[in-house]
Design a protein around this motif. Sequence first.
Motif, PDB file in Angstrom:
ATOM      1  N   ASP A   1      -9.772  -3.726  11.721  1.00 33.23           N
ATOM      2  CA  ASP A   1      -9.137  -3.877  13.046  1.00 33.23           C
ATOM      3  C   ASP A   1      -9.965  -4.760  13.976  1.00 33.23           C
ATOM      4  O   ASP A   1     -11.158  -4.865  13.834  1.00 33.23           O
ATOM      5  CB  ASP A   1      -8.913  -2.494  13.672  1.00 33.23           C
TER       6      ASP A   1
ATOM      7  N   ALA B   1       2.525  -9.377  10.653  1.00 30.78           N
ATOM      8  CA  ALA B   1       1.161  -8.906  10.927  1.00 30.78           C
ATOM      9  C   ALA B   1       0.331 -10.060  11.501  1.00 30.78           C
ATOM     10  O   ALA B   1      -0.393  -9.876  12.492  1.00 30.78           O
ATOM     11  CB  ALA B   1       0.525  -8.357   9.653  1.00 30.78           C
TER      12      ALA B   1
ATOM     13  N   SER C   1      -0.332  -4.981   4.880  1.00 29.77           N
ATOM     14  CA  SER C   1       0.292  -5.473   6.119  1.00 29.77           C
ATOM     15  C   SER C   1       1.347  -4.492   6.629  1.00 29.77           C
ATOM     16  O   SER C   1       1.468  -4.270   7.832  1.00 29.77           O
ATOM     17  CB  SER C   1       0.948  -6.844   5.888  1.00 29.77           C
TER      18      SER C   1
ATOM     19  N   ALA D   1      -3.190  -9.922  13.120  1.00 29.04           N
ATOM     20  CA  ALA D   1      -3.909  -9.361  11.964  1.00 29.04           C
ATOM     21  C   ALA D   1      -4.830 -10.404  11.336  1.00 29.04           C
ATOM     22  O   ALA D   1      -4.555 -11.606  11.378  1.00 29.04           O
ATOM     23  CB  ALA D   1      -2.908  -8.881  10.916  1.00 29.04           C
TER      24      ALA D   1
ATOM     25  N   VAL E   1      -6.713  -8.011   6.381  1.00 31.81           N
ATOM     26  CA  VAL E   1      -5.433  -7.284   6.398  1.00 31.81           C
ATOM     27  C   VAL E   1      -4.416  -7.950   5.458  1.00 31.81           C
ATOM     28  O   VAL E   1      -3.924  -7.325   4.525  1.00 31.81           O
ATOM     29  CB  VAL E   1      -4.841  -7.204   7.830  1.00 31.81           C
ATOM     30  N   CYS E   2      -4.139  -9.229   5.698  1.00 30.28           N
ATOM     31  CA  CYS E   2      -3.041  -9.876   4.953  1.00 30.28           C
ATOM     32  C   CYS E   2      -3.452 -10.302   3.541  1.00 30.28           C
ATOM     33  O   CYS E   2      -2.583 -10.623   2.717  1.00 30.28           O
ATOM     34  CB  CYS E   2      -2.495 -11.059   5.742  1.00 30.28           C
TER      35      CYS E   2
ATOM     36  N   LYS F   1      -0.390  -0.117  14.021  1.00 32.88           N
ATOM     37  CA  LYS F   1      -0.440  -0.783  15.336  1.00 32.88           C
ATOM     38  C   LYS F   1       0.667  -0.283  16.254  1.00 32.88           C
ATOM     39  O   LYS F   1       0.488  -0.146  17.453  1.00 32.88           O
ATOM     40  CB  LYS F   1      -0.283  -2.303  15.173  1.00 32.88           C
TER      41      LYS F   1
ATOM     42  N   TRP G   1      -0.555  -1.694   8.156  1.00 30.62           N
ATOM     43  CA  TRP G   1      -1.252  -2.132   9.379  1.00 30.62           C
ATOM     44  C   TRP G   1      -0.276  -2.215  10.549  1.00 30.62           C
ATOM     45  O   TRP G   1      -0.578  -1.741  11.648  1.00 30.62           O
ATOM     46  CB  TRP G   1      -1.932  -3.488   9.121  1.00 30.62           C
ATOM     47  N   VAL G   2       0.891  -2.811  10.315  1.00 35.14           N
ATOM     48  CA  VAL G   2       1.880  -2.949  11.390  1.00 35.14           C
ATOM     49  C   VAL G   2       2.319  -1.561  11.868  1.00 35.14           C
ATOM     50  O   VAL G   2       2.429  -1.285  13.064  1.00 35.14           O
ATOM     51  CB  VAL G   2       3.100  -3.794  10.921  1.00 35.14           C
TER      52      VAL G   2
ATOM     53  N   GLN H   1       3.682  -9.664   6.074  1.00 34.73           N
ATOM     54  CA  GLN H   1       2.428 -10.395   6.287  1.00 34.73           C
ATOM     55  C   GLN H   1       2.567 -11.345   7.478  1.00 34.73           C
ATOM     56  O   GLN H   1       1.659 -11.487   8.292  1.00 34.73           O
ATOM     57  CB  GLN H   1       2.045 -11.174   5.015  1.00 34.73           C
TER      58      GLN H   1
END
Lengths: 237, 396
Positions: free
Chosen positions: B396, B337, B86, B342, B347-348, B93, B89-90, B334
Amino acid sequence: MTEAPSYYKSPTVAGYPDVSYEEKARLFDEVKSDIRFSDYLYGCYECGICVAACPSARFYDFSPRRVAQAAAREDVELVYQQMQEDIWECSQCFSCLRCPRGNNPGGIITIMREVAINNGLASAKEALEGYSRIIYKIMSTGTQVSPDMLQPDAFPDWGPETGDVSNNLDLWRRALPSETLHTTSTGWDVSDKTLVELYLIWLHTGALDMIADVDTSLHSILQDVMEERLEEEGIEL
Amino acid sequence: MTTIPVEALLRKKERFERGEDHRALEDPTAELLRLEEQGELVVQKIQGDVVTVPTKYGREKRIQKGHLWHHKSCGQCGHIPGYSTSIFWVMRKLGYDYHDPRDQTSCTAWNYYASATSNVAAQAAVAVRNFAAAQETGYFPLVHCGTSYGHYKEVREELLTHPELRTEVREIMGKLGKDLVFPEELVHYSEWFYAMRDEIAALQTRDLSGVRVTVHPACHYYKLVEGDAIYDPDVYGGQRTAVVTGLAERLGADVREYSTWFDCCGFGFRHILVQRDFTRSFATMRKIEVMKEEADPDVVLTHDTGCVTTLDKSQFAAKAHERNVGVAVMSEAQFAALAMGAHPYKVCQLHWHSADYRPLLEKMGIDWEQAWAEFQEGLKKLEKGDKRYLDWDDVD
Ligand code: SF4
Ligand code: SF4
């Protein structure tokens, strides 16, 4: 001085009569000689604020105040008793750092534990029973818990998800989008060069030797692993 | 009869005088730079875009936005991997580049706090080795684990106040062909999330206004060498750390109060592994049950590996004793996200968690059954051998 002054903990109450006062004083001197000791203790108001904040004081017969107090008064018998009976209850959360005197009872306990390990005290051996696997993991791989330790028989109280994780481990790890996390026997992928550097640190700082007295077989396994790896790299110790 | 040891106390008093050069370094960064000038160590500098945040006693701390070296965490990577994914991912993004290194060990502090099988020099050398590895890449370290962050601050203070330790560590680093390197600031990932909360909220896609949140601040984040933890006058009037809460509020969640916020989670380092009766009792009786009674949260948010693990895993056995438990637990990474859209599993990675998070997902408007089916589709690709690993394009 061969005997404690009368206002200190009496040896009959503190226990461990088979251990001489000199030996107990030697261990306390080792605690005091740590470079952090004078940063961690300024005496104690005995106000109990650390006890109110301490999680271990709530569930065990344990008190950070007694630890700070014994160290500040230099009560050798009591400090020894604490090294054998109390120090492993501490959760090392450092909630006790709210001490108005600026003491760090948790930090004093860290030092007392190190001395207990270095001198192979019974409390240290007992505390580390069942913990060898973890020490092996961190010292040999550079990561502390690995996904494959999540076995339902080791964590029956963590619920059925532990079983799901262990049944699907390889697949679920391969489904992680981060490239370093596909591992199952280490937390993440650690390069060989990194491990060699870590081994050199354990060997040069004497951290590996600390284990020799408390867990001889773990010590020799780790020593073999490290020395073999360093030999492969052509590094002479 | 007990005699009060007045003489002993008076005699000792002298020893407890505080030296000028000890304790509570007001500005560790200034001290690091001073020592760098004297040629004692090398400071890795903050670069590029920066957000400035307030700390407990007013010193301003600078948080580098991008080009970060992710110092991972044993527990996150080992058994809550959605925590780390997470964070990554953040960051992706938001468009910030990062480096996820293989040249990193654990800070090894979990083991040290649990077993004491290490020493000051070894702990400092491990820290400095990791920082030297970061500096070699040019990326600035961002520390994922609360304990690593707290312990590295201990190490920094020890290195700054004890020249003999610097000498010892410098010699060891010399044997590894490295300098004694320390970063200009020690930054925890939750500080980055706090600093980026406006940018995160700008990409929010899910409404969290009905979500009741309690926050557990991690001991090693704000109690251990407390000076440069983030405190904000707008969050709790600056009386508690603002990380986690500041982000949750910015995302529009209903952050609620409970009386045992200062208590630790009960992790205990050694205890979570070999004395879990203590950990479970403390986590459920002092934290989860109090939160349930006083705040009725949908989710507990925290920002350290150990706290997520303890608060999450302790609830299962407590349930068998009919205790008042049953709250989802996750990191604010998390949570953020999820707020940004997400995937809860890809992802999480919420399937690694134990306490039931599904009612929370429903409240967020997430169809978890459909999401689980989508995750299973991804797994089929792996099982069929179409791919060896899923990657960022798959999630994604
Ligand atoms: S560090 Fe140890 S002594 Fe201090 S509050 Fe935590 S458990 Fe208690
Ligand atoms: S809070 Fe500090 S001064 Fe008060 S009892 Fe504890 S160690 Fe002593």
